[in-house]
Design a protein around this motif. Sequence first.
Motif, PDB file in Angstrom:
ATOM      1  N   ALA A  11       4.587   2.596  12.697  1.00  0.00           N
ATOM      2  CA  ALA A  11       3.328   2.897  12.117  1.00  0.00           C
ATOM      3  C   ALA A  11       3.320   4.382  11.995  1.00  0.00           C
ATOM      4  CB  ALA A  11       2.316   2.155  12.396  1.00  0.00           C
ATOM      5  N   ALA A  12       3.334   5.303  12.909  1.00  0.00           N
ATOM      6  CA  ALA A  12       3.206   6.806  13.112  1.00  0.00           C
ATOM      7  C   ALA A  12       4.007   7.464  12.197  1.00  0.00           C
ATOM      8  CB  ALA A  12       3.200   7.042  14.365  1.00  0.00           C
ATOM      9  N   ARG A  13       5.385   6.920  12.143  1.00  0.00           N
ATOM     10  CA  ARG A  13       6.366   7.424  11.247  1.00  0.00           C
ATOM     11  C   ARG A  13       6.225   7.256   9.891  1.00  0.00           C
ATOM     12  NH1 ARG A  13      10.633   4.448  13.185  1.00  0.00           N
ATOM     13  NH2 ARG A  13      10.528   3.167  11.187  1.00  0.00           N
ATOM     14  N   ARG A  14       5.854   6.101   9.608  1.00  0.00           N
ATOM     15  CA  ARG A  14       5.776   5.990   8.023  1.00  0.00           C
ATOM     16  C   ARG A  14       4.182   6.582   7.650  1.00  0.00           C
ATOM     17  NH1 ARG A  14       7.217   0.093   6.459  1.00  0.00           N
ATOM     18  NH2 ARG A  14       8.814  -0.361   8.049  1.00  0.00           N
ATOM     19  N   LYS A  15       3.023   6.895   8.366  1.00  0.00           N
ATOM     20  CA  LYS A  15       2.181   7.385   8.106  1.00  0.00           C
ATOM     21  C   LYS A  15       2.381   9.025   7.815  1.00  0.00           C
ATOM     22  CE  LYS A  15      -0.447   6.317  11.473  1.00  0.00           C
ATOM     23  NZ  LYS A  15      -1.933   6.007  12.325  1.00  0.00           N
ATOM     24  N   SER A  16       3.145   9.296   8.899  1.00  0.00           N
ATOM     25  CA  SER A  16       3.747  10.840   8.931  1.00  0.00           C
ATOM     26  C   SER A  16       4.378  11.027   7.361  1.00  0.00           C
ATOM     27  CB  SER A  16       4.564  11.089  10.145  1.00  0.00           C
ATOM     28  OG  SER A  16       5.098  12.502  10.079  1.00  0.00           O
ATOM     29  N   ARG A  17       5.505  10.310   7.186  1.00  0.00           N
ATOM     30  CA  ARG A  17       6.041  10.546   5.977  1.00  0.00           C
ATOM     31  C   ARG A  17       5.296  10.484   4.824  1.00  0.00           C
ATOM     32  NH1 ARG A  17      11.608   7.048   7.548  1.00  0.00           N
ATOM     33  NH2 ARG A  17      12.252   8.568   9.092  1.00  0.00           N
ATOM     34  N   LEU A  18       4.086   9.860   4.606  1.00  0.00           N
ATOM     35  CA  LEU A  18       3.380   9.379   3.449  1.00  0.00           C
ATOM     36  C   LEU A  18       2.598  10.664   3.373  1.00  0.00           C
ATOM     37  CD1 LEU A  18       2.052   5.852   3.379  1.00  0.00           C
ATOM     38  CD2 LEU A  18       3.555   7.058   1.573  1.00  0.00           C
ATOM     39  N   LYS A  29      -4.680   9.678  -2.990  1.00  0.00           N
ATOM     40  CA  LYS A  29      -5.600   9.823  -1.882  1.00  0.00           C
ATOM     41  C   LYS A  29      -6.287   8.673  -1.428  1.00  0.00           C
ATOM     42  CE  LYS A  29      -9.215  13.058   0.152  1.00  0.00           C
ATOM     43  NZ  LYS A  29     -10.036  14.055  -0.207  1.00  0.00           N
ATOM     44  N   VAL A  30      -6.805   7.992  -2.339  1.00  0.00           N
ATOM     45  CA  VAL A  30      -7.352   6.538  -2.084  1.00  0.00           C
ATOM     46  C   VAL A  30      -6.403   5.602  -1.340  1.00  0.00           C
ATOM     47  CG1 VAL A  30      -8.474   4.544  -3.248  1.00  0.00           C
ATOM     48  CG2 VAL A  30      -9.273   6.936  -3.828  1.00  0.00           C
ATOM     49  N   GLU A  31      -5.189   5.579  -2.368  1.00  0.00           N
ATOM     50  CA  GLU A  31      -4.167   4.739  -1.830  1.00  0.00           C
ATOM     51  C   GLU A  31      -3.664   4.935  -0.336  1.00  0.00           C
ATOM     52  OE1 GLU A  31      -3.215   1.647  -3.081  1.00  0.00           O
ATOM     53  OE2 GLU A  31      -4.596   2.069  -4.972  1.00  0.00           O
ATOM     54  N   LEU A  32      -3.453   6.495  -0.003  1.00  0.00           N
ATOM     55  CA  LEU A  32      -2.988   6.817   1.198  1.00  0.00           C
ATOM     56  C   LEU A  32      -4.030   6.114   2.271  1.00  0.00           C
ATOM     57  CD1 LEU A  32      -0.951   8.573   2.893  1.00  0.00           C
ATOM     58  CD2 LEU A  32      -2.829  10.461   2.215  1.00  0.00           C
ATOM     59  N   ALA A  33      -5.391   6.462   2.067  1.00  0.00           N
ATOM     60  CA  ALA A  33      -6.164   5.845   3.165  1.00  0.00           C
ATOM     61  C   ALA A  33      -6.032   4.686   3.218  1.00  0.00           C
ATOM     62  CB  ALA A  33      -7.650   6.166   2.636  1.00  0.00           C
ATOM     63  N   LYS A  34      -5.638   3.755   2.285  1.00  0.00           N
ATOM     64  CA  LYS A  34      -5.733   2.390   2.183  1.00  0.00           C
ATOM     65  C   LYS A  34      -4.308   1.955   3.199  1.00  0.00           C
ATOM     66  CE  LYS A  34      -7.547   0.406  -1.853  1.00  0.00           C
ATOM     67  NZ  LYS A  34      -7.349   0.017  -3.088  1.00  0.00           N
ATOM     68  N   ALA A  35      -3.042   2.713   3.048  1.00  0.00           N
ATOM     69  CA  ALA A  35      -1.883   2.504   3.696  1.00  0.00           C
ATOM     70  C   ALA A  35      -2.157   2.900   4.927  1.00  0.00           C
ATOM     71  CB  ALA A  35      -0.961   3.235   3.006  1.00  0.00           C
ATOM     72  N   ILE A  36      -2.770   3.907   5.202  1.00  0.00           N
ATOM     73  CA  ILE A  36      -2.816   4.309   6.735  1.00  0.00           C
ATOM     74  C   ILE A  36      -3.966   3.286   7.469  1.00  0.00           C
ATOM     75  CG2 ILE A  36      -4.199   5.829   8.303  1.00  0.00           C
ATOM     76  CD1 ILE A  36      -3.458   8.122   6.204  1.00  0.00           C
ATOM     77  N   SER A  37      -4.857   2.605   6.944  1.00  0.00           N
ATOM     78  CA  SER A  37      -5.686   1.650   7.468  1.00  0.00           C
ATOM     79  C   SER A  37      -4.751   0.371   7.712  1.00  0.00           C
ATOM     80  CB  SER A  37      -6.507   1.049   6.409  1.00  0.00           C
ATOM     81  OG  SER A  37      -7.530   0.196   6.984  1.00  0.00           O
ATOM     82  N   TYR A  38      -3.916   0.082   6.688  1.00  0.00           N
ATOM     83  CA  TYR A  38      -3.105  -1.194   6.841  1.00  0.00           C
ATOM     84  C   TYR A  38      -2.132  -1.030   8.047  1.00  0.00           C
ATOM     85  CZ  TYR A  38      -5.217  -3.465   2.659  1.00  0.00           C
ATOM     86  OH  TYR A  38      -6.037  -3.915   1.618  1.00  0.00           O
ATOM     87  N   LEU A  39      -1.454   0.169   7.998  1.00  0.00           N
ATOM     88  CA  LEU A  39      -0.568   0.385   8.922  1.00  0.00           C
ATOM     89  C   LEU A  39      -0.903   0.396  10.506  1.00  0.00           C
ATOM     90  CD1 LEU A  39       1.735   3.297   7.121  1.00  0.00           C
ATOM     91  CD2 LEU A  39       2.720   1.154   7.725  1.00  0.00           C
ATOM     92  N   ASP A  40      -2.158   1.186  10.693  1.00  0.00           N
ATOM     93  CA  ASP A  40      -2.736   0.982  11.871  1.00  0.00           C
ATOM     94  C   ASP A  40      -3.346  -0.469  12.343  1.00  0.00           C
ATOM     95  OD1 ASP A  40      -2.800   3.669  12.280  1.00  0.00           O
ATOM     96  OD2 ASP A  40      -4.747   4.117  11.581  1.00  0.00           O
ATOM     97  N   ALA A  93       0.704  -1.222   0.068  1.00  0.00           N
ATOM     98  CA  ALA A  93      -0.006  -0.020   0.054  1.00  0.00           C
ATOM     99  C   ALA A  93       0.831   1.243   0.085  1.00  0.00           C
ATOM    100  CB  ALA A  93      -1.019  -0.060   1.084  1.00  0.00           C
ATOM    101  N   ILE A  94       1.977   1.158   0.833  1.00  0.00           N
ATOM    102  CA  ILE A  94       2.948   2.212   0.672  1.00  0.00           C
ATOM    103  C   ILE A  94       3.554   2.570  -0.555  1.00  0.00           C
ATOM    104  CG2 ILE A  94       5.156   3.309   1.579  1.00  0.00           C
ATOM    105  CD1 ILE A  94       4.305   1.693   4.183  1.00  0.00           C
TER     106      ILE A  94
END
Length: 95
Positions: A72-79, A48-59, A31-32
């Motif tokens: 997970a927080a670091r990766r989401k922040s960078r994305l 935007k769609v892929e970002l939402a998926k990536a955040i969901s999968y990371l969480d 997803a990232i």
Amino acid sequence: MANTASAKQRIRNSARKAQFNRLHRSRSRTAIKKTRLAIALRDLEQAKVELAKAISYLDRAAGKGVIHKNNAARRKSRLMKLYNKAVAAAAAKKS
């Protein structure tokens, strides 16, 4: 090779857990990559769609203990930082 029954059981359990961890780690990494690709191609709607998926999968991976919550927080922040930068650049280009 394991000799005791408990050692054999630990081998089975660790193999099952490794498979579970691999699934969740792979999903989040994919997803990232898709998010980064969409941003690089300047397809912000898809990003935007892929970002939402990536955040969901990371969480989800962090919640299940596959990766650490700070990881997970670091990766989401960078994305998010990358996405927001692309959005700002697109807005500046329009003006």
